[in-house]
Design a protein around this motif. Sequence first.
Motif, PDB file in Angstrom:
ATOM      1  N   ALA A  62      -4.705 103.265 -53.109  1.00  0.00           N
ATOM      2  CA  ALA A  62      -3.819 103.697 -54.193  1.00  0.00           C
ATOM      3  C   ALA A  62      -4.574 104.177 -55.422  1.00  0.00           C
ATOM      4  O   ALA A  62      -5.510 103.517 -55.872  1.00  0.00           O
ATOM      5  N   MET A  63      -4.144 105.316 -55.941  1.00  0.00           N
ATOM      6  CA  MET A  63      -4.675 105.783 -57.219  1.00  0.00           C
ATOM      7  C   MET A  63      -3.738 105.409 -58.365  1.00  0.00           C
ATOM      8  O   MET A  63      -4.152 105.369 -59.513  1.00  0.00           O
ATOM      9  N   TYR A  64      -2.471 105.169 -58.046  1.00  0.00           N
ATOM     10  CA  TYR A  64      -1.466 104.888 -59.066  1.00  0.00           C
ATOM     11  C   TYR A  64      -0.837 103.519 -58.818  1.00  0.00           C
ATOM     12  O   TYR A  64      -0.446 103.193 -57.696  1.00  0.00           O
ATOM     13  N   ALA A  65      -0.723 102.745 -59.888  1.00  0.00           N
ATOM     14  CA  ALA A  65      -0.223 101.373 -59.798  1.00  0.00           C
ATOM     15  C   ALA A  65       1.185 101.303 -59.221  1.00  0.00           C
ATOM     16  O   ALA A  65       1.499 100.384 -58.461  1.00  0.00           O
ATOM     17  N   ASP A  66       2.035 102.279 -59.532  1.00  0.00           N
ATOM     18  CA  ASP A  66       3.412 102.209 -59.056  1.00  0.00           C
ATOM     19  C   ASP A  66       3.524 102.368 -57.540  1.00  0.00           C
ATOM     20  O   ASP A  66       4.521 101.997 -56.946  1.00  0.00           O
ATOM     21  N   GLU A  67       2.479 102.883 -56.881  1.00  0.00           N
ATOM     22  CA  GLU A  67       2.503 103.014 -55.428  1.00  0.00           C
ATOM     23  C   GLU A  67       1.952 101.780 -54.708  1.00  0.00           C
ATOM     24  O   GLU A  67       2.176 101.617 -53.512  1.00  0.00           O
ATOM     25  N   MET A  68       1.268 100.910 -55.431  1.00  0.00           N
ATOM     26  CA  MET A  68       0.636  99.757 -54.777  1.00  0.00           C
ATOM     27  C   MET A  68       1.624  98.869 -54.020  1.00  0.00           C
ATOM     28  O   MET A  68       1.376  98.523 -52.860  1.00  0.00           O
ATOM     29  N   PRO A  69       2.766  98.477 -54.610  1.00  0.00           N
ATOM     30  CA  PRO A  69       3.702  97.635 -53.850  1.00  0.00           C
ATOM     31  C   PRO A  69       4.306  98.357 -52.639  1.00  0.00           C
ATOM     32  O   PRO A  69       4.619  97.720 -51.631  1.00  0.00           O
ATOM     33  N   ILE A  70       4.432  99.672 -52.712  1.00  0.00           N
ATOM     34  CA  ILE A  70       4.981 100.430 -51.587  1.00  0.00           C
ATOM     35  C   ILE A  70       3.946 100.510 -50.464  1.00  0.00           C
ATOM     36  O   ILE A  70       4.265 100.303 -49.287  1.00  0.00           O
ATOM     37  N   ILE A  71       2.702 100.793 -50.821  1.00  0.00           N
ATOM     38  CA  ILE A  71       1.620 100.795 -49.826  1.00  0.00           C
ATOM     39  C   ILE A  71       1.512  99.411 -49.197  1.00  0.00           C
ATOM     40  O   ILE A  71       1.382  99.282 -47.971  1.00  0.00           O
ATOM     41  N   SER A  72       1.606  98.368 -50.005  1.00  0.00           N
ATOM     42  CA  SER A  72       1.582  97.001 -49.493  1.00  0.00           C
ATOM     43  C   SER A  72       2.712  96.789 -48.489  1.00  0.00           C
ATOM     44  O   SER A  72       2.506  96.182 -47.430  1.00  0.00           O
ATOM     45  N   SER A  73       3.895  97.305 -48.787  1.00  0.00           N
ATOM     46  CA  SER A  73       5.025  97.124 -47.875  1.00  0.00           C
ATOM     47  C   SER A  73       4.757  97.786 -46.531  1.00  0.00           C
ATOM     48  O   SER A  73       5.111  97.232 -45.483  1.00  0.00           O
ATOM     49  N   VAL A  74       4.122  98.955 -46.540  1.00  0.00           N
ATOM     50  CA  VAL A  74       3.794  99.635 -45.277  1.00  0.00           C
ATOM     51  C   VAL A  74       2.887  98.735 -44.441  1.00  0.00           C
ATOM     52  O   VAL A  74       3.147  98.502 -43.252  1.00  0.00           O
ATOM     53  N   TYR A  75       1.838  98.212 -45.044  1.00  0.00           N
ATOM     54  CA  TYR A  75       0.906  97.364 -44.292  1.00  0.00           C
ATOM     55  C   TYR A  75       1.560  96.059 -43.830  1.00  0.00           C
ATOM     56  O   TYR A  75       1.352  95.619 -42.700  1.00  0.00           O
ATOM     57  N   HIS A  76       2.359  95.448 -44.679  1.00  0.00           N
ATOM     58  CA  HIS A  76       3.068  94.232 -44.269  1.00  0.00           C
ATOM     59  C   HIS A  76       4.035  94.545 -43.125  1.00  0.00           C
ATOM     60  O   HIS A  76       4.128  93.768 -42.162  1.00  0.00           O
ATOM     61  N   ASN A  77       4.755  95.663 -43.218  1.00  0.00           N
ATOM     62  CA  ASN A  77       5.689  96.051 -42.156  1.00  0.00           C
ATOM     63  C   ASN A  77       4.953  96.299 -40.839  1.00  0.00           C
ATOM     64  O   ASN A  77       5.425  95.907 -39.770  1.00  0.00           O
ATOM     65  N   ARG A  78       3.803  96.940 -40.922  1.00  0.00           N
ATOM     66  CA  ARG A  78       3.019  97.215 -39.715  1.00  0.00           C
ATOM     67  C   ARG A  78       2.505  95.902 -39.094  1.00  0.00           C
ATOM     68  O   ARG A  78       2.531  95.739 -37.871  1.00  0.00           O
ATOM     69  N   LEU A  79       2.055  94.984 -39.922  1.00  0.00           N
ATOM     70  CA  LEU A  79       1.603  93.686 -39.404  1.00  0.00           C
ATOM     71  C   LEU A  79       2.750  92.947 -38.707  1.00  0.00           C
ATOM     72  O   LEU A  79       2.570  92.393 -37.617  1.00  0.00           O
ATOM     73  N   GLY A 154      -3.265 112.672 -55.206  1.00  0.00           N
ATOM     74  CA  GLY A 154      -3.421 111.277 -55.589  1.00  0.00           C
ATOM     75  C   GLY A 154      -2.232 110.399 -55.259  1.00  0.00           C
ATOM     76  O   GLY A 154      -2.299 109.186 -55.403  1.00  0.00           O
ATOM     77  N   ARG A 155      -1.150 111.010 -54.836  1.00  0.00           N
ATOM     78  CA  ARG A 155       0.048 110.248 -54.465  1.00  0.00           C
ATOM     79  C   ARG A 155       0.272 110.356 -52.967  1.00  0.00           C
ATOM     80  O   ARG A 155      -0.486 111.020 -52.268  1.00  0.00           O
ATOM     81  N   GLN A 170       1.765 117.508 -41.365  1.00  0.00           N
ATOM     82  CA  GLN A 170       1.708 118.967 -41.230  1.00  0.00           C
ATOM     83  C   GLN A 170       1.842 119.644 -42.593  1.00  0.00           C
ATOM     84  O   GLN A 170       1.126 120.596 -42.903  1.00  0.00           O
ATOM     85  N   ALA A 171       2.765 119.144 -43.410  1.00  0.00           N
ATOM     86  CA  ALA A 171       2.951 119.691 -44.757  1.00  0.00           C
ATOM     87  C   ALA A 171       1.671 119.529 -45.572  1.00  0.00           C
ATOM     88  O   ALA A 171       1.271 120.433 -46.317  1.00  0.00           O
ATOM     89  N   MET A 172       1.004 118.375 -45.428  1.00  0.00           N
ATOM     90  CA  MET A 172      -0.247 118.130 -46.149  1.00  0.00           C
ATOM     91  C   MET A 172      -1.330 119.093 -45.668  1.00  0.00           C
ATOM     92  O   MET A 172      -2.078 119.649 -46.465  1.00  0.00           O
ATOM     93  N   LYS A 173      -1.403 119.326 -44.363  1.00  0.00           N
ATOM     94  CA  LYS A 173      -2.409 120.246 -43.824  1.00  0.00           C
ATOM     95  C   LYS A 173      -2.163 121.677 -44.310  1.00  0.00           C
ATOM     96  O   LYS A 173      -3.119 122.386 -44.630  1.00  0.00           O
TER      97      LYS A 173
END
Length: 182
Positions: A62-79, A154-155, A170-173
Amino acid sequence: PSLEGFLFPDTYILLKTYTEEDIIRVLVNQFKHNMKTLQQTFPVNLNIREIATMASIIQGEAMYADEMPIISSVYHNRLKQGMLLQADPTIQYIIPGKPRRLYNKDLEVDDPYNTYKYKGLPPGPINNPGLLSLQAAMNPAETKYLYFVSNLEGRHTFTNTSDEHNKAKQAMKQKRKLKRKI
């Protein structure tokens, strides 16, 4: 086996007479203090090493603090679903040299820190996470997201399904190709 992940990054006032051991003790004690405070606010089913490891991955992503809990949720959901974490910062950690764009061959490295090959959290932290990353690791946002991809600014774009994720990739590429032409 190492203090990586447990040396709390902060601004400190240290005496010139402090030895390396004194400085390490100050940084570790600050980590312990922050963890004790956070654990009273956000009780989780992870031990301190797991929290520091999860937080270090979030810190690397994460580059931005507001995305940290969302990124955390992805990893917790995957686990929770028994999925591979597939966390790029863990690959950056195991490949030599400076951080760079990752290639498919990088994802094949046989290392316990390779979250593209091995399920669950890696054996330990990959950096020294800050307070916001620790907080996010212990208090993930409530989402159903399982995937995210960089938007090259960065997001991240967060998605629920593999199909949505592939479209976002694909959109990112396409965006990357356009940037190269400019």
